[in-house]
Write an enzyme that holds these catalytic residues in place. Structure first.
Site, PDB file in Angstrom:
ATOM      1  N   ASP A  42      29.479  52.364  86.288  1.00  0.00           N
ATOM      2  CA  ASP A  42      29.323  52.771  87.684  1.00  0.00           C
ATOM      3  C   ASP A  42      29.823  51.615  88.544  1.00  0.00           C
ATOM      4  O   ASP A  42      30.044  50.504  88.047  1.00  0.00           O
ATOM      5  CB  ASP A  42      27.832  53.045  87.978  1.00  0.00           C
ATOM      6  CG  ASP A  42      27.586  53.386  89.441  1.00  0.00           C
ATOM      7  OD1 ASP A  42      28.368  54.171  90.012  1.00  0.00           O
ATOM      8  OD2 ASP A  42      26.625  52.852  90.034  1.00  0.00           O
ATOM      9  N   SER A  43      29.954  51.874  89.836  1.00  0.00           N
ATOM     10  CA  SER A  43      30.340  50.810  90.755  1.00  0.00           C
ATOM     11  C   SER A  43      29.225  49.767  90.899  1.00  0.00           C
ATOM     12  O   SER A  43      29.471  48.689  91.432  1.00  0.00           O
ATOM     13  CB  SER A  43      30.656  51.414  92.120  1.00  0.00           C
ATOM     14  OG  SER A  43      29.555  52.172  92.562  1.00  0.00           O
ATOM     15  N   CYS A  62      29.471  57.580  87.882  1.00  0.00           N
ATOM     16  CA  CYS A  62      29.722  57.317  89.293  1.00  0.00           C
ATOM     17  C   CYS A  62      30.436  58.555  89.827  1.00  0.00           C
ATOM     18  O   CYS A  62      31.467  58.963  89.271  1.00  0.00           O
ATOM     19  CB  CYS A  62      30.617  56.090  89.421  1.00  0.00           C
ATOM     20  SG  CYS A  62      31.214  55.766  91.090  1.00  0.00           S
ATOM     21  N   GLU A 115      20.208  50.016  97.947  1.00  0.00           N
ATOM     22  CA  GLU A 115      20.394  48.658  97.418  1.00  0.00           C
ATOM     23  C   GLU A 115      19.419  47.687  98.084  1.00  0.00           C
ATOM     24  O   GLU A 115      19.072  46.658  97.512  1.00  0.00           O
ATOM     25  CB  GLU A 115      21.839  48.203  97.626  1.00  0.00           C
ATOM     26  CG  GLU A 115      22.827  49.191  97.027  1.00  0.00           C
ATOM     27  CD  GLU A 115      23.675  48.639  95.915  1.00  0.00           C
ATOM     28  OE1 GLU A 115      24.001  47.456  95.965  1.00  0.00           O
ATOM     29  OE2 GLU A 115      24.020  49.414  94.993  1.00  0.00           O
ATOM     30  N   CYS A 120      25.911  61.538  94.463  1.00  0.00           N
ATOM     31  CA  CYS A 120      26.135  60.091  94.424  1.00  0.00           C
ATOM     32  C   CYS A 120      25.006  59.521  93.589  1.00  0.00           C
ATOM     33  O   CYS A 120      23.852  59.935  93.743  1.00  0.00           O
ATOM     34  CB  CYS A 120      26.089  59.519  95.844  1.00  0.00           C
ATOM     35  SG  CYS A 120      26.079  57.722  95.897  1.00  0.00           S
ATOM     36  N   HIS A 175      23.286  56.947  93.620  1.00  0.00           N
ATOM     37  CA  HIS A 175      22.138  56.318  94.283  1.00  0.00           C
ATOM     38  C   HIS A 175      21.136  57.343  94.836  1.00  0.00           C
ATOM     39  O   HIS A 175      19.978  57.025  95.043  1.00  0.00           O
ATOM     40  CB  HIS A 175      22.606  55.476  95.466  1.00  0.00           C
ATOM     41  CG  HIS A 175      23.243  54.176  95.095  1.00  0.00           C
ATOM     42  ND1 HIS A 175      24.385  54.106  94.347  1.00  0.00           N
ATOM     43  CD2 HIS A 175      22.896  52.894  95.382  1.00  0.00           C
ATOM     44  CE1 HIS A 175      24.720  52.835  94.192  1.00  0.00           C
ATOM     45  NE2 HIS A 175      23.834  52.080  94.812  1.00  0.00           N
TER      46      HIS A 175
HETATM   47  N1  DGL Z   1      28.241  55.019  92.505  1.00  0.00           N
HETATM   48  C1  DGL Z   1      28.832  55.584  93.697  1.00  0.00           C
HETATM   49  C2  DGL Z   1      28.880  57.104  93.572  1.00  0.00           C
HETATM   50  O1  DGL Z   1      28.170  57.704  92.795  1.00  0.00           O
HETATM   51  C3  DGL Z   1      28.090  55.205  94.950  1.00  0.00           C
HETATM   52  C4  DGL Z   1      28.257  53.786  95.364  1.00  0.00           C
HETATM   53  C5  DGL Z   1      29.666  53.434  95.761  1.00  0.00           C
HETATM   54  O2  DGL Z   1      30.142  53.832  96.832  1.00  0.00           O
HETATM   55  O3  DGL Z   1      30.290  52.748  94.973  1.00  0.00           O
HETATM   56  O4  DGL Z   1      29.650  57.733  94.259  1.00  0.00           O
END
Ligand code: DGL
Length: 279
Positions: free
Chosen positions: A10-11, A73, A152, A185, A187
């Protein structure tokens, strides 16, 4: 190969919501997780950049012995999945298609909302998959970029500011009388309680991670890659607990703190989080 780890990336920290689901549904599977904390967010970056980052990380996870890849992600699943699938010859799965499938099964009135990052919503990919599954559904997308920094920051559940932000973002979806909302997303499942409060109890919230873990199991079975430790099949007592490995590209300590609020307490111990950077 069967007992090799599943590579998940993931990011940043959000993909751990997918890891948690995989742990629950496939408790015998080891995972190697990469959170690109140095380059987060992906949600406001160009498609080319997200594809390049994703390919770099997959190469790394494969070099570390991953038997299959989960793109945990939504943004990377939305813009990079099809391209990286062509480049690598291991099974690769994203979270978007499973999320769309789950939402199409849940809706009763055919009005589905999708919330995600700017890149995910702009890609229109949930819309495409949902309408392929059921051409009669109407899809309303809304980017909610401030949700990621709020998570976060740990401003979850009962926080008044988070609730105010959620009310502002979600007002137009409420007006459309959707009965299903995809948390598109990684998060957003962490904001589940506030989103549910704002949308009301009648709206079903869909976390794509749940269906992703289910489809991952089918994918592993199909490729004869299900771990022999006993991935979810049969008696839990027969499963020997696997070791998981966590990598980030920056800020291991902050990652550990956030991870502690997502994963079961025993999962992350002392020195488990390693740092890997890319040029
Ligand atoms: N992990 C990203 C997503 O699910 C969210 C956070 C980001 O913008 O990197 O889209």
């Amino acid at each position: 190969m069967k007992d090799a780890p599943i590579g998940v990336f993931d990011s940043g920290v959000g993909g751990l919501t997918v890891v948690k689901e995989i742990m629950e549904q496939l408790p015998g599977e080891a995972m190697i997780y990469f959170g690109d904390t140095a380059r987060v967010p992906y949600g406001n970056k160009s498609e080319e950049t997200v594809v390049r980052y994703s390919a770099q990380i997959i190469r790394f996870l494969l070099a570390e012995g991953a038997k299959t890849i989960v793109i945990a992600c939504n943004t990377a699943s939305a813009v990079a999945l099809e391209r990286v699938k062509k480049e690598f010859d291991v099974p690769v799965i994203g979270v978007v298609k499973p999320g769309a499938k789950a939402a199409a099964e849940v809706t009763r009135n055919g009005k589905i909302g999708v919330i995600g990052t700017e890149t995910t919503i702009r890609s229109g990919i949930y819309h495409t998959f949902l309408q392929k599954t059921d051409p009669n559904v109407t899809v309303y997308g809304k980017a909610c970029p401030l949700f990621v920094p709020l998570v976060e920051e740990g401003w979850l559940g009962e926080d008044a500011i988070t609730e105010q932000v959620a009310r502002r973002y979600l007002a137009e979806l409420s007006e459309q009388e959707i009965d299903t909302l995809v948390l598109g997303c990684t998060h957003y499942p962490l904001l589940r309680s506030v989103i549910q409060k704002v949308m009301g109890e009648k709206v079903r919230l869909v976390n794509p991670a749940v269906e992703t873990a289910r489809e991952l199991k089918y994918l592993l079975e199909e490729h004869h890659l299900l771990s022999e430790r006993g991935s979810g099949a049969g008696n839990a007592k027969e499963i020997s607990r696997p070791e998981h490995t966590f990598f980030v590209s920056d800020g291991a300590e902050k990652f550990r703190q956030l991870a502690a609020s997502i994963l079961p307490a025993a999962t992350l111990r002392g020195e488990d989080i390693r740092v890997k950077t890319f040029e």
